[in-house]
Design a protein around this motif. Structure first.
Motif, PDB file in Angstrom:
ATOM      1  N   ASN A 121       1.404  34.281   7.914  1.00 49.86           N
ATOM      2  CA  ASN A 121       2.450  34.866   8.751  1.00 49.86           C
ATOM      3  C   ASN A 121       3.807  34.529   8.148  1.00 49.86           C
ATOM      4  N   LYS A 122       4.524  35.533   7.697  1.00 48.49           N
ATOM      5  CA  LYS A 122       5.825  35.300   7.070  1.00 48.49           C
ATOM      6  C   LYS A 122       6.776  34.526   7.979  1.00 48.49           C
ATOM      7  N   SER A 123       6.667  34.763   9.275  1.00 48.85           N
ATOM      8  CA  SER A 123       7.634  34.179  10.203  1.00 48.85           C
ATOM      9  C   SER A 123       7.497  32.674  10.349  1.00 48.85           C
ATOM     10  N   ARG A 124       6.417  32.093   9.860  1.00 44.59           N
ATOM     11  CA  ARG A 124       6.292  30.640   9.973  1.00 44.59           C
ATOM     12  C   ARG A 124       7.147  29.910   8.938  1.00 44.59           C
ATOM     13  N   PHE A 125       7.631  30.641   7.935  1.00 44.86           N
ATOM     14  CA  PHE A 125       8.450  30.048   6.880  1.00 44.86           C
ATOM     15  C   PHE A 125       9.935  30.299   7.144  1.00 44.86           C
ATOM     16  N   TYR A 126      10.786  29.521   6.516  1.00 46.22           N
ATOM     17  CA  TYR A 126      12.217  29.823   6.544  1.00 46.22           C
ATOM     18  C   TYR A 126      12.440  31.161   5.849  1.00 46.22           C
ATOM     19  N   MET A 342      -3.242  26.225   1.738  1.00 43.56           N
ATOM     20  CA  MET A 342      -2.353  25.297   1.038  1.00 43.56           C
ATOM     21  C   MET A 342      -0.927  25.335   1.586  1.00 43.56           C
ATOM     22  N   THR A 343      -0.539  26.438   2.191  1.00 46.82           N
ATOM     23  CA  THR A 343       0.823  26.567   2.707  1.00 46.82           C
ATOM     24  C   THR A 343       0.870  26.494   4.233  1.00 46.82           C
ATOM     25  N   SER A 344      -0.194  26.001   4.835  1.00 49.16           N
ATOM     26  CA  SER A 344      -0.221  25.812   6.279  1.00 49.16           C
ATOM     27  C   SER A 344       0.494  24.517   6.663  1.00 49.16           C
ATOM     28  N   PRO A 345       0.887  24.366   7.937  1.00 48.17           N
ATOM     29  CA  PRO A 345       1.694  23.209   8.345  1.00 48.17           C
ATOM     30  C   PRO A 345       1.123  21.848   7.970  1.00 48.17           C
ATOM     31  N   MET A 360       8.863  25.166   6.402  1.00 50.58           N
ATOM     32  CA  MET A 360       8.762  25.855   7.684  1.00 50.58           C
ATOM     33  C   MET A 360       9.276  24.955   8.801  1.00 50.58           C
ATOM     34  N   PRO A 361       9.833  25.547   9.851  1.00 48.90           N
ATOM     35  CA  PRO A 361      10.371  24.760  10.962  1.00 48.90           C
ATOM     36  C   PRO A 361       9.338  23.858  11.623  1.00 48.90           C
ATOM     37  N   ALA A 362       8.093  24.297  11.712  1.00 42.76           N
ATOM     38  CA  ALA A 362       7.073  23.503  12.388  1.00 42.76           C
ATOM     39  C   ALA A 362       6.908  22.140  11.744  1.00 42.76           C
ATOM     40  N   VAL A 363       7.091  22.059  10.431  1.00 48.08           N
ATOM     41  CA  VAL A 363       6.975  20.791   9.731  1.00 48.08           C
ATOM     42  C   VAL A 363       8.272  19.992   9.840  1.00 48.08           C
ATOM     43  N   ALA A 364       9.392  20.670   9.743  1.00 48.88           N
ATOM     44  CA  ALA A 364      10.683  19.977   9.856  1.00 48.88           C
ATOM     45  C   ALA A 364      10.834  19.303  11.213  1.00 48.88           C
ATOM     46  N   ASN A 365      10.212  19.855  12.224  1.00 53.53           N
ATOM     47  CA  ASN A 365      10.314  19.309  13.577  1.00 53.53           C
ATOM     48  C   ASN A 365       9.333  18.176  13.840  1.00 53.53           C
ATOM     49  N   ASN A 366       8.524  17.809  12.849  1.00 53.17           N
ATOM     50  CA  ASN A 366       7.551  16.748  13.034  1.00 53.17           C
ATOM     51  C   ASN A 366       8.247  15.399  13.255  1.00 53.17           C
ATOM     52  N   LYS A 367       7.719  14.606  14.170  1.00 53.69           N
ATOM     53  CA  LYS A 367       8.345  13.330  14.520  1.00 53.69           C
ATOM     54  C   LYS A 367       8.346  12.331  13.371  1.00 53.69           C
ATOM     55  N   LYS A 368       7.542  12.566  12.349  1.00 55.10           N
ATOM     56  CA  LYS A 368       7.508  11.655  11.209  1.00 55.10           C
ATOM     57  C   LYS A 368       8.851  11.564  10.505  1.00 55.10           C
ATOM     58  N   ARG A 372      14.290   9.338   9.118  1.00 54.55           N
ATOM     59  CA  ARG A 372      14.485   9.440   7.665  1.00 54.55           C
ATOM     60  C   ARG A 372      15.821  10.123   7.359  1.00 54.55           C
ATOM     61  N   PRO A 373      16.550   9.622   6.391  1.00 57.27           N
ATOM     62  CA  PRO A 373      17.868  10.205   6.078  1.00 57.27           C
ATOM     63  C   PRO A 373      17.834  11.699   5.809  1.00 57.27           C
ATOM     64  N   ILE A 374      16.775  12.173   5.140  1.00 56.30           N
ATOM     65  CA  ILE A 374      16.728  13.577   4.746  1.00 56.30           C
ATOM     66  C   ILE A 374      16.700  14.501   5.947  1.00 56.30           C
ATOM     67  N   ALA A 375      16.310  13.986   7.113  1.00 61.46           N
ATOM     68  CA  ALA A 375      16.265  14.827   8.311  1.00 61.46           C
ATOM     69  C   ALA A 375      17.644  15.344   8.696  1.00 61.46           C
ATOM     70  N   GLY A 376      18.695  14.770   8.100  1.00 59.49           N
ATOM     71  CA  GLY A 376      20.046  15.222   8.393  1.00 59.49           C
ATOM     72  C   GLY A 376      20.327  16.650   7.989  1.00 59.49           C
ATOM     73  N   VAL A 377      19.492  17.219   7.125  1.00 56.00           N
ATOM     74  CA  VAL A 377      19.706  18.612   6.696  1.00 56.00           C
ATOM     75  C   VAL A 377      18.724  19.579   7.352  1.00 56.00           C
ATOM     76  N   PHE A 378      17.770  19.069   8.102  1.00 56.04           N
ATOM     77  CA  PHE A 378      16.669  19.915   8.564  1.00 56.04           C
ATOM     78  C   PHE A 378      17.113  21.032   9.503  1.00 56.04           C
ATOM     79  N   SER A 379      18.156  20.814  10.275  1.00 56.45           N
ATOM     80  CA  SER A 379      18.566  21.850  11.222  1.00 56.45           C
ATOM     81  C   SER A 379      19.109  23.090  10.530  1.00 56.45           C
ATOM     82  N   LYS A 380      19.434  22.960   9.238  1.00 54.32           N
ATOM     83  CA  LYS A 380      20.010  24.104   8.524  1.00 54.32           C
ATOM     84  C   LYS A 380      19.180  24.522   7.304  1.00 54.32           C
ATOM     85  N   LEU A 381      17.911  24.171   7.281  1.00 52.93           N
ATOM     86  CA  LEU A 381      17.067  24.566   6.154  1.00 52.93           C
ATOM     87  C   LEU A 381      16.917  26.083   6.053  1.00 52.93           C
ATOM     88  N   GLY A 382      17.181  26.781   7.136  1.00 55.68           N
ATOM     89  CA  GLY A 382      17.138  28.238   7.088  1.00 55.68           C
ATOM     90  C   GLY A 382      18.341  28.859   6.423  1.00 55.68           C
TER      91      GLY A 382
END
Length: 437
Positions: A121-126, A342-345, A360-368, A372-382
């Motif tokens: 599903n294309k929509s699962r990716f940015y 291979m490209t599933s969440p 994909m957003p589903a992975v960026a939203n993971n509590k793991k 982590r510092p890198i999470a500072g960019v996750f809201s704008k990965l799109g």
């Protein structure tokens, strides 16, 4: 430049143990063997090999035989492999090469019907990330890996300089950079006696290589410009481009909050030593700063332009090369099922521990990722955009990188440098077009 980081013990915590192996593919046909060619040869290779082993264990009717080799070797071999009917069933191609191979007919399009049948599903990716592998209205690849240009910031120097907020736009960036800049006598820009040739600390790192030019690319995109026009000719000298790049050059030549004609290595060292507040670069330096136990953060590139958030990103896409006549349709269906798996969440979450950003957003939203510092960019990965969509990547990017270096160093004015770069790029494009006819 290494676009991966080391594999850590967080693989199991990320869901690699057990969960991924329990997933089966959408392929229900007879047993087939797939050849899989990729360039993940560094610290990311063990992760890829483990994922492949899990897929094979969970899918007895598909055997994936993988070959890892340097990316450059694949770029050299793929055209002849396709031409001779010996292409691998699945090959990973990076963002700076994929449009070229598509335009040369080396990669087959992925129809919406077969993507749907495989569960992709294309929509699962940015969105911009998935479209990196699109060309002339068709899709040619599915993203498996992503890196991006981000802005690291030194929390200790910011605090010492009285900067409490990470800048998100042009005005905030200039103000914060001014506050972080001092000469060897402690004077700041604008104060009497300030010496811009003897900086002790400075606001932001700019530098003269291709990585440095990606901040200029972001400024152009943020202003609504682009590297090429609708006819795929170079156009990075538009008024929007000149204005955005001029702001960056002014940080050096007018505002004195960045060092002139510096290198990536010098600025990297300065950031590590607490000499510079903001270090825009590739996210691949994350592991280095964590190992140094620096007090740092990671943010999306500030909106230097006036139209939109945007930053450069690199990516790798799983593709199906063009095959010989009579190619087994079962193998294509199985290949698409492998790509989907291979490209599933779950798999993408595991893959992030090899240095990739979530695709994909589903992975960026993971509590793991919460602490982590890198999470500072996750809201704008799109809002991350690769330099793709035109077959002559090198013919555009080489002159663009040189134009940035000439403008940043003061060898030419911004307008003159970009004009010269576009002129050179279009000369090279004119020659490149002949190879596609």
């Amino acid at each position: 430049m290494n676009r991966t980081v080391k594999v850590t013990a967080l693989l199991l915590a990320a869901g690699l143990g057990g969960v991924a192996a329990a997933q089966t593919s959408t392929y229900k046909g007879p047993k087939v063997t797939l050849t899989y060619l990729h360039g993940f040869t560094g610290a990311d290779r063990p992760v890829m090999e483990r994922l492949i082993a899990q897929f094979n264990a969970a899918n007895p009717n598909i055997e994936v035989k993988a070959q890892a080799q340097p990316w450059g070797t694949t770029w050299q071999q793929l055209p002849s492999l396709v031409a001779s009917g010996r292409a691998p069933d699945v090959v990973v191609i990076n963002e700076d090469q994929i449009t070229n191979f598509v335009a040369r007919g080396a990669v087959s399009p992925l129809t919406n019907a077969e993507l749907q049948a495989a569960g992709i599903n294309k929509s699962r990716f940015y969105g911009p990330l998935f479209k990196t592998a699109d060309y002339e209205g068709k899709s040619y690849g599915v993203p498996i890996s992503s890196v991006a240009y981000v802005m690291f910031y030194n929390k200790d120097l910011m605090k010492k300089s009285g900067v409490s907020k990470v800048p998100t736009n042009r005005t905030e960036l200039l103000a914060a950079a001014r506050a972080c800049t001092t000469d060897r006598n402690g004077r700041k820009p604008g104060q009497s006696g300030f010496d811009p040739k003897a900086l002790n600390t400075w606001g932001i790192s700019l530098y003269n290589n291709w990585v440095g030019s990606r901040l200029a690319y972001a400024a152009i995109l943020q202003n609504g410009g682009s590297l090429v026009d609708k006819n795929l000719n170079a156009s990075f000298n538009s008024p929007q481009a000149v204005e955005g790049v001029q702001f960056l050059v002014d940080l050096v030549q007018k505002h004195n909050v960045a060092r002139p004609n510096s290198t990536e290595e010098a600025e990297l060292a300065a950031f590590s030593q607490g000499k510079v507040c903001f270090f825009p670069s590739g996210q691949w330096y994350l592991d280095r700063f964590e190992q140094q136990k620096m007090n740092f953060g990671v943010a999306f590139v500030p909106r230097i332009g006036t139209k939109q958030d945007a930053a450069w990103g690199g990516s790798s896409h799983m593709t199906l090369p063009k095959q010989r006549a009579g190619y087994d349709a079962n193998k294509r269906r199985a290949a698409l099922a492998f790509v989907n798996w291979m490209t599933s969440p779950t798999q993408n979450l595991a893959w992030t521990e090899a240095g990739s950003l979530p695709v994909m957003p589903a992975v960026a939203n993971n509590k793991k990722f919460e602490n982590r510092p890198i999470a500072g960019v996750f809201s704008k990965l799109g809002n991350i955009y690769a330099t793709s969509g035109f077959p002559w990547g090198g013919q555009v990017l080489g002159p663009f990188d040189n134009a940035w270096a000439n403008a940043y160093s003061g060898k030419q004015s911004v307008k003159a440098a970009l004009d010269a770069g576009v002129s050179e790029a279009n000369k090279q494009i004119q020659q490149a077009r002949k190879t596609f006819q």
